[in-house]
Design an enzyme around this catalytic site. Sequence first.
Site, short mmCIF file in Angstrom:
data_model
loop_
_atom_site.label_atom_id
_atom_site.label_comp_id
_atom_site.label_asym_id
_atom_site.label_seq_id
_atom_site.Cartn_x
_atom_site.Cartn_y
_atom_site.Cartn_z
N ASP A 96 12.68 25.20 -30.61
CA ASP A 96 13.42 24.07 -31.14
C ASP A 96 14.36 23.42 -30.13
OD1 ASP A 96 15.55 25.77 -30.95
OD2 ASP A 96 15.77 26.11 -33.10
N CYS A 139 0.85 -1.20 0.00
CA CYS A 139 0.00 0.00 0.00
C CYS A 139 0.88 1.24 0.00
CB CYS A 139 -0.95 0.01 1.20
SG CYS A 139 -0.09 0.23 2.77
N ASP A 196 7.68 29.90 -31.15
CA ASP A 196 8.76 30.36 -32.02
C ASP A 196 8.33 30.09 -33.46
OD1 ASP A 196 11.45 31.23 -32.65
OD2 ASP A 196 11.84 29.14 -33.15
N ASP A 205 16.41 28.48 -28.26
CA ASP A 205 15.30 28.98 -27.44
C ASP A 205 15.44 28.54 -25.99
OD1 ASP A 205 13.88 30.21 -29.60
OD2 ASP A 205 13.28 28.22 -30.25
N CYS A 212 3.43 1.73 2.82
CA CYS A 212 4.72 1.04 2.66
C CYS A 212 5.71 1.97 1.94
CB CYS A 212 4.55 -0.24 1.85
SG CYS A 212 3.40 -1.42 2.55
#
Length: 752
Positions: free
Chosen positions: A640, A22, A439, A644, A25
């Site tokens: 790209d 669970c 862009d 950028d 744990c």
Amino acid sequence: MPTEEDNLDRTKTTLHIKGMHCASCAMVIENNLNKMPDTNAVVNYASEKATVEAPDDITREQIVKTIRDSGYDVYENESNPDPEGMEMTAEEAERTKDLKELKTKVIAGGFLAAAIMILGNLNFIPGAPEIPMKTLNILMFLLTLPVQFWVGKVFISGFLKGLKHRNANMDTLIAIGTLTAFIFSSAVTFAEELGIKLPEVGTYFDVSAVVITLVLLGKYFEARAKGRANSAIKKLAGLNPKTAKVIRNGKEMDIPIEEVVVGDEIIVRPGEKIPVDGVILSGESTIDESMVTGESIPVDKIKGAKVYGATINRSGSFTFKAEKVGKDTLLAQIIKLVEEAQGSRAPIQKLADLISGYFVPIVISIAIATFVIWYIFAGLTIALLAMVAVVVIACPCALGLATPTAIMVGAGKGAENGILIKDAESLERFQKVNALLLDKTGTITKGEPEVVDVHNASNLSENELVRLSASAEKRSEHPLGEAVVREAEKRKLILSDPKNFKSIPGQGVRANVDGKTVIKGNAKLMKLEKIDISSLKKECDGLAKEGKTPVFVAVDGRAAGIIAIADTIKSDSHAAIKNFEDSSVNVYMITGDNENTAKAIAQKAGIKPEHVFAEVAPKDKEKKVKELQKKGYKVAMVGDGINDAPALAAADIGIAMGTGTDIAMETGQITIMNGSLGSTYSAWGLSRKTMKIIRQNLFWAFGYNVILIPVAAGILYPFTGVLLNPMIASAAMAASSVTVVSNSLRLRRTKI
């Protein structure tokens, strides 16, 4: 917290954990790992993985020891062949074995629980032989023993480990509930022999057996569903070919993929998978790259083109040089990225994690209070049933699974469609954006100039004008010249070798082609060469307004025409931009082009003129991102992934457009492998759908516990006389986890 300086000497380790039942744990392991010096650990219950970032002086062995000291184990990654000859890791083999063992126990528990229930109700079945209750109780005791201590061994083991390490989890709840029912029933059965005086009460062996079996059944379905949630990784990993045909010492030989080294020359024939990443040395082909880019249309490849491992060669044979092998290939990097994304934690998960950490102690406190209250007001039987129902119905699993299962499926679905998501936080944040900054070059447009118009002003045919221009540019490396050469090749024109070729930087070229003097370039060059282009001025101005670059062509001293070149808009850009705008996401364009050209492109793409940022230098793009953020926008920057980078980093979400380059994957939080704006919109849609599923899961998980724990505690009993049977409670608990995982799996059927 680790400092930035520490990160220079840090190692990230991913381990597959065994024995978690669970979310509690996972929290225990995570807390213990984070006690190690300068360590940042994230443990994901859904994927059963621990991602540990620690200083280099903390070894893998130390991390494993900490996990084992917490009461859990780690899968190793050795290889064992499976029955069909495929490679299966030790982890996969052990998981398969564990699932089979779980299935066996569920079946055995089901048969035994059914027999116990029949015996418990035998005296109420018409025509059944009358058997003394004492005898029936002894038979039920004997049948419950293997269910309690063999079928349900996992819960008792987990409970004892928790006691040893002072932890409480789901095993604690199930063990307390079923052992209470079993011990009480055993005491009733053997009270006389033990000299114990008890009031006339019934036994609850059926509660113990049915609860254990139903919870295990839920665990079985949950384990299978979690396997399907992680199927994207298996699918991606299964794409790799097993062998490669290499040329060594002048001979062709088939070798295992693991033995390919950088620099090997590899032959690929039609229909074969490309084994590793590289560059074509000779030949040409059409390659299906859909498994890594999500782009269904095959891509033409010629000498010098890059190829990627696991993509399929559709037609033509070629030889290529291996540049990246093993864990360095694009596919391996994608798999690693998806695994890290699936193992990461979204901000929305924090509340669920916080509650899971306190959940079990709170439930045990409620159960004790329930027993005491009902014992005082209604007696032992009702008190016992209500207490067992409370501890059995409580489900920390659903809370722990709500977010990570959806993230696992969402990240995997994205990868299958060429959308790489770096982490869960990015997936959550993307759906919140309300401004998209694009862009221009390579994002809205193709990023590659091409001929879009030919205006002929001479007695030459249009094809002849293009042929002469392309022949003159044959030796040029200028992008505009290359665009004209590509246009000639597209028209299947035969080019001539230019003589007396001269390149005039910033203006154009001059050459002799088939005895004719060809001058090709801008207006400055025409003026320098005393070529009269006044008759072409109107056409030239019209092309410039449309965002096209006019290139003048003169033959033998006279203006022959204009070839218009432009970076054309991608086929799906307009539709994607409209989809974003229709979804209340404001779309902006940013470019270094002059304002007229920028607005012409924006108009074609469907971007409002007031949303155009023109003549912006790469270093100033970041400022535009921050300007939008100051206006209150959540900004996604799409570029790209190289020039950028500052803007991508400054945005709330950076989206790198690219063909799978390493730099693109490193720069953006999300990478669109095929560079398509349509896929960017799909990524946004996937983000929204994933978060919708997560919210549904959390609503169900919280609602389930908030409503049903009080019901199990008997809140309805004084008004309706209805007390929740622990067996029904166990079925509801098992169903809650399966419901959450199944809801997440709906994302696999999502069309993006």
